[in-house]
Write a protein that holds these residues in place. Structure first.
Motif, short mmCIF file in Angstrom:
data_model
loop_
_atom_site.label_atom_id
_atom_site.label_comp_id
_atom_site.label_asym_id
_atom_site.label_seq_id
_atom_site.Cartn_x
_atom_site.Cartn_y
_atom_site.Cartn_z
N ILE A 139 1.96 43.24 47.38
CA ILE A 139 2.82 44.22 46.73
C ILE A 139 2.11 45.57 46.59
O ILE A 139 2.72 46.62 46.77
CB ILE A 139 3.31 43.69 45.35
N ASP A 140 0.81 45.55 46.31
CA ASP A 140 0.06 46.81 46.19
C ASP A 140 0.00 47.53 47.54
O ASP A 140 0.09 48.75 47.61
CB ASP A 140 -1.36 46.54 45.70
N LEU A 141 -0.15 46.72 48.58
CA LEU A 141 -0.22 47.27 49.93
C LEU A 141 1.12 47.87 50.33
O LEU A 141 1.19 49.00 50.82
CB LEU A 141 -0.63 46.14 50.88
N LEU A 142 2.18 47.14 50.09
CA LEU A 142 3.51 47.62 50.50
C LEU A 142 3.94 48.84 49.67
O LEU A 142 4.59 49.75 50.18
CB LEU A 142 4.56 46.51 50.38
N ASP A 143 3.54 48.84 48.40
CA ASP A 143 3.81 50.02 47.57
C ASP A 143 3.30 51.27 48.26
O ASP A 143 3.95 52.31 48.27
CB ASP A 143 3.05 49.90 46.23
#
Lengths: 263, 59
Positions: B14-18
């Motif tokens: 999720i941090d990466l996709l954010d």
């Protein structure tokens, strides 16, 4: 043999890298390469357009495993250059139809991109998230006083009211702790941004996220920033706040808007 | 060590996709395709659904 396009991971100053990272690209069969124009090199790899053209791409974005694999490859390629320079990261699935299109873009935006690369040079992005770790919740009041006593509705309501006030107080305390944290870390950063906290389903934690911040930090201040975060984490733990530090990241959140970034 | 967890290489998706879907550069014009116009809300929902699926079916 299908037509290929160029998947772009990011841009770096010419001369910053001796060669492209020796890593598999988003299409593992094809190597990562550099394409340079003027003072800028693009980190690219070839992809089949029958898989990366708009329509097939749309379908594949429904496939979370594919999205994850692609996102991690994208990040790995950019991570591999962080030690050498700060890249301008491209958004996921940025694909140019051919070399000419990519070179034209680099040529047309040369001035702005070079300015952005200079501005970001020697900096990296760090993420700090704060979670509210509530203390063990107090046992709910029993509708009644001491055992054997006659149930008192008033006493019950008073207890409930006290608990509600305590919860409101705790919430304000957490908000104040987050503000102090963000102020302290912003003071060590060149730029800071607050994002929306992630929901527990997405963050994978069962405690609520109360702060989701990113900081652009000069590499020279890196140790100071990470040590300060650790200190603040220890100081905030008794106040019910746990921190999570991620990074360093390519400056995804800090590319100037002048060249199509988020800042 | 302390109350801080350094996730480092083990970055949550999720941090990466954010970052990859909302940060980074989008240069309009010559570009043929990019994820800029992807329905982020729908994708975000999928991330959440996928996270729940993983929780529901631990390996």
């Amino acid at each position: 043999m299908s037509e290929t396009g160029l998947y772009v991971y990011g841009l770096v100053p010419r001369g910053a890298l001796e060669r492209a990272p020796d890593l598999p690209g988003v299409d593992s069969a094809r190597p990562v390469e550099l394409r340079c124009e003027g003072g800028i090199c693009a980190i690219v790899s070839r992809v089949d357009l029958d898989r990366f053209d708009e329509e097939p791409l749309r379908e594949r974005l429904a496939d979370m495993d594919w999205v994850e694999r692609t996102a991690r490859r994208h990040q790995e390629v950019l991570d591999a250059v962080l030690a050498a320079c700060t890249p301008i990261p491209m958004r996921l699935c940025t694909v140019y139809q051919d070399d000419a299109g990519l070179r034209r873009m680099l040529d047309e935006h040369q001035e702005g991109l070079l300015a952005a690369l200079t501005e970001l040079s020697g900096t990296l992005e760090w993420g700090v998230q704060a979670f509210h770790v509530p203390e063990t919740p107090a046992a709910p009041p029993r509708p009644g006083g001491q055992p054997g006593e006659t149930a008192s509705g008033t006493a019950y309501l008073q207890t409930r009211l006290r608990q509600r006030h305590a919860a409101e107080h705790a919430e304000a305390e957490i908000a104040r702790a987050c503000e102090e944290l963000h102020d302290a870390l912003s003071g060590l950063a060149l730029a800071a941004r607050l994002g929306a906290p992630q929901r527990p389903e997405a963050s994978g934690r069962d405690t609520p996220m109360v702060l989701n911040a990113v900081y652009l930090v000069a590499n020279a201040d890196r140790a100071r920033f990470t040590q300060r975060t650790a200190q603040l984490g220890s100081a905030l733990a008794p106040r019910g706040v746990a921190l999570r530090l991620t990074g360093p990241w390519a400056p995804y959140s800090f590319v100037p808007a002048a060249v199509g970034g988020a800042r | 060590m302390s109350a801080v967890t350094v996730a480092d290489r083990d970055v949550a998706l999720i941090d990466l996709l954010d970052r990859l879907l909302q940060g980074g550069v989008v240069i309009q014009g010559q570009i043929t395709l990019c994820a800029a116009d992807i329905d982020l809300v729908a994708l975000d929902l999928r991330v959440v659904v996928s996270a729940i699926d993983r929780l529901a079916a631990p390996k």
